[in-house]
Design an enzyme around this catalytic site. Structure first.
Site, PDB file in Angstrom:
ATOM      1  N   ARG A  54      18.787 -43.774  -5.498  1.00 51.86           N
ATOM      2  CA  ARG A  54      18.761 -42.375  -5.066  1.00 51.86           C
ATOM      3  C   ARG A  54      18.690 -41.437  -6.273  1.00 51.86           C
ATOM      4  O   ARG A  54      18.949 -41.831  -7.400  1.00 51.86           O
ATOM      5  CB  ARG A  54      20.016 -42.062  -4.235  1.00 51.86           C
ATOM      6  CG  ARG A  54      19.960 -42.650  -2.816  1.00 51.86           C
ATOM      7  CD  ARG A  54      21.235 -42.427  -2.041  1.00 51.86           C
ATOM      8  NE  ARG A  54      22.344 -43.089  -2.695  1.00 51.86           N
ATOM      9  CZ  ARG A  54      23.256 -42.489  -3.442  1.00 51.86           C
ATOM     10  NH1 ARG A  54      23.232 -41.176  -3.618  1.00 51.86           N
ATOM     11  NH2 ARG A  54      24.209 -43.186  -4.029  1.00 51.86           N
ATOM     12  N   LYS A 196      21.523 -42.451   3.167  1.00 51.42           N
ATOM     13  CA  LYS A 196      22.701 -41.737   2.694  1.00 51.42           C
ATOM     14  C   LYS A 196      22.601 -40.238   3.016  1.00 51.42           C
ATOM     15  O   LYS A 196      23.613 -39.544   3.038  1.00 51.42           O
ATOM     16  CB  LYS A 196      22.913 -41.972   1.192  1.00 51.42           C
ATOM     17  CG  LYS A 196      23.507 -43.360   0.874  1.00 51.42           C
ATOM     18  CD  LYS A 196      24.882 -43.538   1.505  1.00 51.42           C
ATOM     19  CE  LYS A 196      25.825 -44.488   0.770  1.00 51.42           C
ATOM     20  NZ  LYS A 196      25.516 -45.918   0.846  1.00 51.42           N
ATOM     21  N   HIS A 215      33.245 -43.979   3.820  1.00 47.55           N
ATOM     22  CA  HIS A 215      32.337 -44.865   3.089  1.00 47.55           C
ATOM     23  C   HIS A 215      33.043 -46.218   2.949  1.00 47.55           C
ATOM     24  O   HIS A 215      33.696 -46.497   1.945  1.00 47.55           O
ATOM     25  CB  HIS A 215      32.024 -44.264   1.714  1.00 47.55           C
ATOM     26  CG  HIS A 215      30.943 -44.990   0.982  1.00 47.55           C
ATOM     27  ND1 HIS A 215      30.907 -45.104  -0.379  1.00 47.55           N
ATOM     28  CD2 HIS A 215      29.846 -45.643   1.433  1.00 47.55           C
ATOM     29  CE1 HIS A 215      29.834 -45.796  -0.744  1.00 47.55           C
ATOM     30  NE2 HIS A 215      29.187 -46.134   0.336  1.00 47.55           N
ATOM     31  N   SER A 233      29.798 -48.023  -4.993  1.00 48.15           N
ATOM     32  CA  SER A 233      28.694 -48.981  -5.049  1.00 48.15           C
ATOM     33  C   SER A 233      29.035 -50.180  -5.935  1.00 48.15           C
ATOM     34  O   SER A 233      29.594 -50.016  -7.023  1.00 48.15           O
ATOM     35  CB  SER A 233      27.450 -48.280  -5.583  1.00 48.15           C
ATOM     36  OG  SER A 233      26.352 -49.150  -5.490  1.00 48.15           O
ATOM     37  N   LYS A 237      31.874 -54.023  -0.806  1.00 50.10           N
ATOM     38  CA  LYS A 237      31.975 -53.700   0.628  1.00 50.10           C
ATOM     39  C   LYS A 237      31.131 -54.654   1.473  1.00 50.10           C
ATOM     40  O   LYS A 237      31.610 -55.224   2.446  1.00 50.10           O
ATOM     41  CB  LYS A 237      31.511 -52.256   0.906  1.00 50.10           C
ATOM     42  CG  LYS A 237      32.415 -51.171   0.352  1.00 50.10           C
ATOM     43  CD  LYS A 237      31.949 -49.782   0.755  1.00 50.10           C
ATOM     44  CE  LYS A 237      30.572 -49.406   0.251  1.00 50.10           C
ATOM     45  NZ  LYS A 237      30.425 -49.416  -1.213  1.00 50.10           N
ATOM     46  N   THR A 238      29.870 -54.807   1.079  1.00 52.25           N
ATOM     47  CA  THR A 238      28.968 -55.648   1.869  1.00 52.25           C
ATOM     48  C   THR A 238      29.335 -57.126   1.710  1.00 52.25           C
ATOM     49  O   THR A 238      29.465 -57.860   2.693  1.00 52.25           O
ATOM     50  CB  THR A 238      27.515 -55.395   1.442  1.00 52.25           C
ATOM     51  OG1 THR A 238      27.213 -54.008   1.686  1.00 52.25           O
ATOM     52  CG2 THR A 238      26.540 -56.254   2.221  1.00 52.25           C
ATOM     53  N   ASP A 252      28.941 -50.425   5.603  1.00 47.13           N
ATOM     54  CA  ASP A 252      28.892 -49.276   4.674  1.00 47.13           C
ATOM     55  C   ASP A 252      29.433 -47.934   5.175  1.00 47.13           C
ATOM     56  O   ASP A 252      29.983 -47.182   4.397  1.00 47.13           O
ATOM     57  CB  ASP A 252      27.456 -49.074   4.195  1.00 47.13           C
ATOM     58  CG  ASP A 252      27.348 -48.245   2.927  1.00 47.13           C
ATOM     59  OD1 ASP A 252      28.046 -48.580   1.951  1.00 47.13           O
ATOM     60  OD2 ASP A 252      26.594 -47.269   2.914  1.00 47.13           O
ATOM     61  N   ARG A 316      17.423 -54.883  -3.458  1.00 47.82           N
ATOM     62  CA  ARG A 316      18.142 -54.739  -2.184  1.00 47.82           C
ATOM     63  C   ARG A 316      17.386 -55.393  -1.055  1.00 47.82           C
ATOM     64  O   ARG A 316      16.167 -55.587  -1.113  1.00 47.82           O
ATOM     65  CB  ARG A 316      18.266 -53.249  -1.832  1.00 47.82           C
ATOM     66  CG  ARG A 316      19.185 -52.457  -2.727  1.00 47.82           C
ATOM     67  CD  ARG A 316      20.585 -52.468  -2.195  1.00 47.82           C
ATOM     68  NE  ARG A 316      21.447 -51.646  -3.021  1.00 47.82           N
ATOM     69  CZ  ARG A 316      22.685 -51.298  -2.662  1.00 47.82           C
ATOM     70  NH1 ARG A 316      23.197 -51.687  -1.515  1.00 47.82           N
ATOM     71  NH2 ARG A 316      23.423 -50.568  -3.466  1.00 47.82           N
TER      72      ARG A 316
HETATM   73  P1  ATP Z   1      26.888 -50.350  -2.046  1.00 44.36           P
HETATM   74  O1  ATP Z   1      27.744 -49.177  -1.647  1.00 44.36           O
HETATM   75  O2  ATP Z   1      25.962 -50.004  -3.163  1.00 44.36           O
HETATM   76  O3  ATP Z   1      26.207 -51.002  -0.879  1.00 44.36           O
HETATM   77  P2  ATP Z   1      28.878 -52.510  -2.028  1.00 44.36           P
HETATM   78  O4  ATP Z   1      30.278 -52.045  -2.204  1.00 44.36           O
HETATM   79  O5  ATP Z   1      28.449 -52.905  -0.674  1.00 44.36           O
HETATM   80  O6  ATP Z   1      27.880 -51.442  -2.718  1.00 44.36           O
HETATM   81  P3  ATP Z   1      28.126 -55.179  -2.693  1.00 44.36           P
HETATM   82  O7  ATP Z   1      26.732 -55.074  -2.200  1.00 44.36           O
HETATM   83  O8  ATP Z   1      29.078 -55.962  -1.872  1.00 44.36           O
HETATM   84  O9  ATP Z   1      28.715 -53.737  -3.011  1.00 44.36           O
HETATM   85  O10 ATP Z   1      28.040 -55.704  -4.165  1.00 44.36           O
HETATM   86  C1  ATP Z   1      28.982 -56.488  -4.823  1.00 44.36           C
HETATM   87  C2  ATP Z   1      28.193 -57.295  -5.856  1.00 44.36           C
HETATM   88  O11 ATP Z   1      29.058 -57.896  -6.776  1.00 44.36           O
HETATM   89  C3  ATP Z   1      27.412 -58.394  -5.175  1.00 44.36           C
HETATM   90  O12 ATP Z   1      26.198 -58.510  -5.851  1.00 44.36           O
HETATM   91  C4  ATP Z   1      28.305 -59.624  -5.410  1.00 44.36           C
HETATM   92  O13 ATP Z   1      27.569 -60.809  -5.456  1.00 44.36           O
HETATM   93  C5  ATP Z   1      28.902 -59.312  -6.760  1.00 44.36           C
HETATM   94  N1  ATP Z   1      30.247 -59.878  -7.024  1.00 44.36           N
HETATM   95  C6  ATP Z   1      30.577 -60.608  -8.094  1.00 44.36           C
HETATM   96  N2  ATP Z   1      31.872 -60.912  -8.092  1.00 44.36           N
HETATM   97  C7  ATP Z   1      32.417 -60.369  -6.995  1.00 44.36           C
HETATM   98  C8  ATP Z   1      33.732 -60.354  -6.439  1.00 44.36           C
HETATM   99  N3  ATP Z   1      34.754 -60.940  -7.045  1.00 44.36           N
HETATM  100  N4  ATP Z   1      33.918 -59.694  -5.271  1.00 44.36           N
HETATM  101  C9  ATP Z   1      32.889 -59.076  -4.661  1.00 44.36           C
HETATM  102  N5  ATP Z   1      31.620 -59.043  -5.147  1.00 44.36           N
HETATM  103  C10 ATP Z   1      31.378 -59.697  -6.301  1.00 44.36           C
HETATM  104 MN    MN Z   2      26.902 -52.229   0.590  1.00 44.81          MN
END
Ligand code: ATP
Ligand code: MN
Length: 526
Positions: A54, A196, A215, A233, A237-238, A252, A316
């Site tokens: 973004r 978003k 969020h 980010s 979360k995901t 999300d 993504r």
């Molecule tokens: P966004 O708001 O951008 O969608 P998000 O909070 O959903 O972000 P994730 O997509 O879950 O974030 O990204 C976490 C990233 O970190 C993933 O690529 C995951 O493989 C990596 N990762 C590495 N170690 C860990 C851990 N201990 N716990 C969670 N994720 C991890």
């Molecule tokens: Mn996410």
């Protein structure tokens, strides 16, 4: 026949109108328009162009009555005049008029009483595909009566040549007109602006109706126990809400009303960098036909190399939520039992898991901390701290305390437990320690969700006064107290003190803004 005339669409004229195409039709359009390539397993792959994320600095709200009194104006919510909006809007309409366009109608919000009907008007098929994946898909029978509450005109191929004269940041623009219920986008193809952007609008509308917007991701266990995972980010979360033991509600964006929590979206948007079938099997398996991969690199046979971040580290995939077998079809759940604040602490100071008091929960929610590892410049190893209120300040049109107040009231009313989970570094900061394994983090999360953490004996950390378990099933005891995990204790103490100081500095604004939100005592003490 789409049933939509140029007049209904607000355009001067229109070519072909492709309304809510099915997945196979979108696939055919994407192929015919040469918008993407197909991966070895039949998934469409597109490049999002110049922008692979973004453009937050190009986001504006029209400053006008009555919404101007609700918006927290500043670096995040920047004003633009109604005149400039009208000028850009005319350009956008002229640009899209006469073209073949894709119209995608979708809902934001799983609750029929409070959901918003959103219409996206885009010029390319993959953008239609993206919003089809991300928003809640109406039944075909809903389309004739679909009455948009909000319209997004995406003129990605149009740039604002007069941006300097207008006093704007660049030729890219993402402008929200709350009174007219319209957003216009130009100069960027990145689909996340639409996702978003509507999240931002939900964050405007819902709290004004006393519904909290958040969020966070959400899932639910066998005993109908709902968990929320807040985080900026890349904090997990995901990754962590996608859990074979629990049904996924959403990854999300959620609302919390008097009935419980509900997803805003109908799909997920997962990071692909370093994705592996071993550590994230459900997400890996969700990448199939109808999903949409962005900015990934593939070999001649179409095999995706998830390790390749040469186009961007922010590779993504979007997919409809039913690509996760274990999802909750209602996209809803009851009032949460547990709330987990995720942080990716690249300083390696915060414990893998801490139990928070009510006041600490408010403090960490308003602080919204995470830390990114340093850029790629040589010699720069110092992590970059980010404080983004409510773990999503970039998407909050109202003042953060509006969300903080609602969260505090709801947590109190429903007796919710709160925890802080560090998915970032352990055993030293970036360059010395290493990122917590997903397995270790999952063990911490499991201990929270199955309640076994309550049986642990707790101790307090220095500076932060966080309550941490002395041992947990499946987690290396050495990891639980970050000071034990660092070989150099003096360095740990110095780093912890430094990070504590950053928290204290950041929180000062809440002392001066509103005494009700002075949770300083619950934060670190240096
Ligand atoms: P966004 O708001 O951008 O969608 P998000 O909070 O959903 O972000 P994730 O997509 O879950 O974030 O990204 C976490 C990233 O970190 C993933 O690529 C995951 O493989 C990596 N990762 C590495 N170690 C860990 C851990 N201990 N716990 C969670 N994720 C991890
Ligand atoms: Mn996410």
């Amino acid at each position: 026949m789409s049933g939509l005339t140029a007049e209904v669409l607000g355009l001067k004229s229109v070519g072909k109108v492709y309304r809510n195409l099915g997945y196979e039709e979108l696939f055919a359009h994407e192929t015919d328009n040469a918008e993407g390539k197909v991966s070895a397993n039949g998934t469409m792959m597109v490049d999002t162009g110049k922008f692979t994320g973004r453009s937050p600095k190009d986001k504006y709200f029209v400053k006008q009555a009555p919404s101007q009194d609700n918006i927290a104006w500043g670096n995040i919510n920047k004003p633009v005049s109604a005149e400039i909006f009208d000028e850009l809007y005319t350009e956008v309409i002229d640009y899209l008029s006469g073209k073949d366009i894709y119209v995608t109608d979708g809902y934001s919000g799983a609750n029929p009483d409070t959901r918003k009907q959103v219409r996206f008007i885009t010029e390319i098929a993959w953008q239609s595909h993206f919003v089809k994946n991300m928003f809640i898909r109406p039944d075909a029978a809903d389309l004739p009566g679909f009455a948009p509450n909000f319209r997004v005109y995406n003129a990605a191929g149009l740039t604002n040549k007069n941006w300097e004269k207008h006093g704007l940041n660049s030729e890219v623009f993402v402008v929200f007109n709350i009174e007219k219920n319209i957003a216009i986008i130009g100069g960027t193809w990145y689909g996340g602006e639409m996702k978003k952007g509507i999240f931002t609008m939900m964050n405007y509308w819902l709290p004004l109706e006393k519904i909290l917007s958040m969020h966070c991701s959400a899932n639910v266990g066998h005993h109908q126990d709902v968990a929320l995972f807040f985080g900026l980010s890349g904090t997990g979360k995901t990754t962590l809400s996608t859990d074979p033991r629990r049904k996924l509600i959403g990854d999300d964006e959620h609302g919390w009303d008097d009935q419980g929590i509900f997803n805003f979206e109908g799909g997920c948007y997962a990071k692909c960098i370093d994705l592996s079938a071993d550590s994230e099997p459900e997400i890996y398996a969700a990448i199939k036909r109808n999903a949409l991969l962005e900015n990934v690199v593939s070999g001649p046979s179409g095999k995706v190399d998830y390790k390749d971040g040469s186009k961007t580290e922010n590779t993504r995939v979007s997919y409809p939520i039913d690509h996760i077998e274990n999802h909750e079809p209602s996209l809803k759940g009851g009032h949460p039992k547990n709330i987990i604040f995720l942080t990716c602490d690249a300083f390696g100071v915060l414990p893998p898991v801490s139990k928070l008091s009510k006041e600490q929960a408010m403090y960490y929610f308003l602080s919204g901390y995470t830390a990114k590892v340093a850029g790629t410049e040589r010699g720069v190893t110092e992590p970059q701290a980010t404080f983004s209120a409510c773990f999503g300040e970039a998407f909050l049109p109202l003042h953060p305390t509006a969300y903080g107040q609602l969260l505090g009231e709801k947590m109190e009313q429903y007796g919710v437990n709160a925890y802080l989970v560090n998915t970032g570094w352990a055993g030293g900061g970036y360059g010395v320690g290493s990122r917590m394994s997903i397995k270790a983090t999952r063990s911490c999360v499991n201990a929270i969700l199955d309640g076994s953490i309550e049986e642990a004996e707790f101790e307090q950390t220095q500076f932060f006064n966080l309550s941490i378990p002395k041992q947990l099933p499946g987690v290396d005891t050495q990891l639980l107290n970050p000071r034990n995990a660092w070989s150099n204790k003096e360095e740990f103490d110095a780093t912890a003190k430094k990070l504590a100081g950053m928290f204290v500095n950041n929180f000062k604004k809440y002392i001066t803004n509103n005494a009700d939100f002075d949770f300083t005592q619950a934060g670190p003490q240096v």
